[in-house]
Design a protein around this motif. Structure first.
Motif, short mmCIF file in Angstrom:
data_model
loop_
_atom_site.label_atom_id
_atom_site.label_comp_id
_atom_site.label_asym_id
_atom_site.label_seq_id
_atom_site.Cartn_x
_atom_site.Cartn_y
_atom_site.Cartn_z
N THR A 47 5.25 -2.82 -0.46
CA THR A 47 4.38 -2.73 0.71
C THR A 47 5.20 -2.76 2.00
OG1 THR A 47 2.69 -3.80 -0.56
CG2 THR A 47 2.36 -3.71 1.78
N ILE A 50 6.49 0.66 2.51
CA ILE A 50 5.47 1.59 3.00
C ILE A 50 5.21 1.36 4.48
CG2 ILE A 50 3.04 2.25 2.80
CD1 ILE A 50 3.21 1.77 -0.12
N THR A 54 5.70 3.96 7.49
CA THR A 54 4.66 4.29 8.46
C THR A 54 5.18 4.21 9.88
OG1 THR A 54 3.13 3.25 6.94
CG2 THR A 54 2.30 3.77 9.09
N THR A 58 5.31 7.80 12.16
CA THR A 58 4.45 8.04 13.31
C THR A 58 5.23 7.99 14.62
OG1 THR A 58 3.92 5.73 13.33
CG2 THR A 58 2.42 7.17 12.17
N ILE A 63 1.56 2.04 16.91
CA ILE A 63 1.47 1.89 15.45
C ILE A 63 2.69 1.16 14.92
CG2 ILE A 63 1.35 3.14 13.28
CD1 ILE A 63 -0.25 5.22 14.54
N CYS A 70 2.88 -6.55 10.72
CA CYS A 70 2.22 -6.66 9.43
C CYS A 70 3.26 -6.88 8.34
CB CYS A 70 1.40 -5.42 9.16
SG CYS A 70 0.27 -5.56 7.81
N MET B 1 1.89 19.65 2.07
CA MET B 1 1.98 18.19 1.90
C MET B 1 1.54 17.79 0.50
SD MET B 1 3.21 17.55 4.70
CE MET B 1 3.16 15.85 5.14
N ILE B 4 2.06 13.89 -0.64
CA ILE B 4 1.11 12.85 -0.23
C ILE B 4 0.18 12.52 -1.39
CG2 ILE B 4 -0.86 12.39 1.26
CD1 ILE B 4 1.51 12.07 2.81
N VAL B 43 -3.19 -2.91 1.14
CA VAL B 43 -2.54 -2.83 2.46
C VAL B 43 -1.66 -1.58 2.53
CG1 VAL B 43 -0.88 -3.93 3.97
CG2 VAL B 43 -2.63 -5.27 2.92
N GLY B 44 -0.89 -1.33 1.45
CA GLY B 44 -0.07 -0.13 1.44
C GLY B 44 -0.90 1.14 1.50
N CYS B 47 -2.09 1.86 4.96
CA CYS B 47 -1.01 2.40 5.79
C CYS B 47 -0.80 3.87 5.51
CB CYS B 47 0.27 1.64 5.54
SG CYS B 47 0.22 0.06 6.27
N LEU B 48 -0.94 4.26 4.25
CA LEU B 48 -0.81 5.69 3.93
C LEU B 48 -1.90 6.49 4.66
CD1 LEU B 48 0.89 7.53 2.17
CD2 LEU B 48 -0.88 7.41 0.47
N ALA B 50 -3.15 5.66 7.49
CA ALA B 50 -2.74 5.72 8.90
C ALA B 50 -1.75 6.84 9.12
CB ALA B 50 -2.13 4.38 9.32
N VAL B 51 -0.86 7.07 8.15
CA VAL B 51 0.10 8.16 8.30
C VAL B 51 -0.60 9.51 8.26
CG1 VAL B 51 2.01 9.33 7.18
CG2 VAL B 51 2.04 6.88 7.40
N ARG B 54 -3.18 9.72 11.38
CA ARG B 54 -2.62 9.48 12.71
C ARG B 54 -3.57 8.74 13.64
NH1 ARG B 54 2.37 11.94 13.59
NH2 ARG B 54 3.15 12.17 11.49
N LYS B 55 -4.27 7.76 13.11
CA LYS B 55 -5.12 6.91 13.95
C LYS B 55 -4.58 5.49 13.86
CE LYS B 55 -8.93 9.46 14.93
NZ LYS B 55 -8.43 10.75 14.51
N ASP B 56 -4.47 4.79 15.02
CA ASP B 56 -3.82 3.49 14.94
C ASP B 56 -4.75 2.38 14.48
OD1 ASP B 56 -5.23 3.57 17.23
OD2 ASP B 56 -3.79 2.44 18.43
N ILE B 59 -4.02 0.61 11.07
CA ILE B 59 -3.06 -0.50 10.97
C ILE B 59 -3.76 -1.82 11.26
CG2 ILE B 59 -0.94 -1.40 11.90
CD1 ILE B 59 -0.32 0.82 10.30
N ASN B 60 -4.74 -1.79 12.20
CA ASN B 60 -5.52 -3.02 12.42
C ASN B 60 -6.25 -3.43 11.14
OD1 ASN B 60 -4.68 -2.53 14.93
ND2 ASN B 60 -6.67 -2.09 15.82
N ALA B 62 -5.21 -2.83 8.17
CA ALA B 62 -4.22 -3.37 7.23
C ALA B 62 -3.90 -4.81 7.54
CB ALA B 62 -2.95 -2.52 7.28
#
Lengths: 120, 87, 168
Positions: A47, A50, A54, A58, A63, A70, B1, B4, B43-44, B47-48, B50-51, B54-56, B59-60, B62
């Motif tokens: 984790t 990852i 990230t 980005t 971020i 985190c 991609m 992914i 959580v991981g 985050c994927l 989020a990648v 592309r919205k932040d 992460i909140n 996560a």
């Protein structure tokens, strides 16, 4: 596709592979303590990889900084949760694996139980 | 991609192995361990997302998920030890 | 003093979490900062006596230097630990010899002991189960030494010197 994206995706892939092997350990290993050990280590590192990936992909401070926070948080809390669970599992009466070599915790566990019995 | 999908497949396989251990685990601590690990894998996964998106705010999500999962693990371990929550 | 420590700490965390810069123009959003200051002062006044402890202000720079050395070392051990675990998991015979051993630490500081326990949990094949005063009970997936002295030498000694420089 720029170079930071390539590096970040490599990080994310390595992290996902570590996650996968950690959960494989969760299924394959014989006893709760061994499972806890393998899974906690591999999944924590996976984790964190990852999250680092990230942050690199980005390249946006909003971020990346949150991802770094985190990662620090996971790195601190995951071992704490693991040894709370190990202690709880031992005190709830799960024995070690039958091929275990040595068990120094037995007398301490009995001491804890007797103290708690007196308290009640 | 395409890769992914490969990464998402690895993480989904991890989640399913955790679910196998939650459903099949012989004792209660086994299930608790699997729940703890499941939280960290999710959580991981977030985050994927989020990648990809592309919205932040992912992460909140996560961070919040990591916090809640940690508190839940501590509560479960206290319950396993046989203590009440106010000790 | 404790209250001020907690106020500064919580304001820094708030600032990093909210990151009050406009994504387009890059200007600082003043509303978020003011809200953060108010909340940080409230948190510091309410919980300062319960949570925070006095900062060890002697030899600050040498402590920070050793912390910066310590973190990459632990990360390196974590990577080695993971390769070790992956080897044990994918090997068809699963070469494990688990057991719980008892090790002794010479650290006095509670924060130092906590860091030691976390480091032990993240490094190859070991998992801290309980801490009683100066003894730690460690579950070891591949037991190489059953007595206290041998196990202490194999598990604890590689972290203890650095942690003593950081915390004491």
């Amino acid at each position: 596709m720029s170079s930071n994206m390539i590096v970040g995706y490599i990080f994310i892939t390595v992290g996902a592979i570590f996650d996968f092997f950690g959960c494989m350990g969760l299924v394959r290993l014989p006893n709760i303590y061994n499972r806890l050990q393998a899974a906690t280590k591999c999944v924590t590192l996976g984790t964190i990889f990852i999250l680092a990936g990230t942050a690199i992909v980005t390249a946006d401070p909003a971020i990346s900084i949150k991802a770094g926070l985190c990662a620090v948080f996971v790195l601190i809390t995951s071992p704490t949760g693991a040894h709370a669970l190990a202690r709880g599992a031992y005190l709830s009466g799960v024995k070690l694996w039958e091929k275990s070599v040595v068990d120094k915790f037995k007398e301490r566990a009995e001491e804890i139980k007797s103290q708690r019995g007196e308290a009640r | 991609m395409m890769f992914i999908y490969f990464i998402a497949g690895l993480l989904a396989a991890s989640c399913f192995m955790c679910l196998y251990r939650i459903g099949h685990g012989p004792t209660a601590p086994d299930r608790s361990v699997a729940i703890d690990i499941f939280g960290t894998v999710v959580v991981g996964f977030v985050c994927l997302s989020a990648v990809v998106m592309r919205k932040d705010f992912y992460i909140n999500l996560a961070i919040a998920w990591a916090l809640v999962s940690f508190i839940g693990t501590l509560a479960l371990s206290k319950h396993l030890e046989g203590r009440r929550f106010d000790e | 003093m404790r209250k001020i420590t907690l106020m500064i700490f919580s304001f820094v965390i708030w600032f990093l979490l909210v990151w009050p810069f406009d994504p387009v123009t890059g200007k600082l959003g003043l509303q978020s900062v003011i809200a953060g200051v108010v909340v940080a002062i409230l948190v510091g006044l309410l919980f300062g006596d319960k949570i925070a402890r006095e900062l060890p202000l002697s030899r600050v720079f040498s402590r920070i230097f050793w912390l910066l050395v310590y973190v990459p070392m632990v990360l390196w051990y974590v990577v080695i630990a993971n390769l070790d675990v992956v080897y044990r998991v994918v090997h068809p015979d699963m070469p494990i010899h688990p057991g719980i051993v008892k090790v002794k630490t010479t650290l006095k500081n509670p924060a130092g002991r906590t860091m030691l326990a976390n480091s032990i949990t993240l490094t190859p094949g070991t998992l801290t189960v309980d801490i009683v005063d100066e003894y730690l009970y460690v579950h070891w997936i591949n037991v190489q030494a059953e007595d206290v002295e041998g196990a202490t030498k194999k598990i604890v000694s590689k972290f203890e010197g650095m942690l003593r420089r950081i915390f004491e």
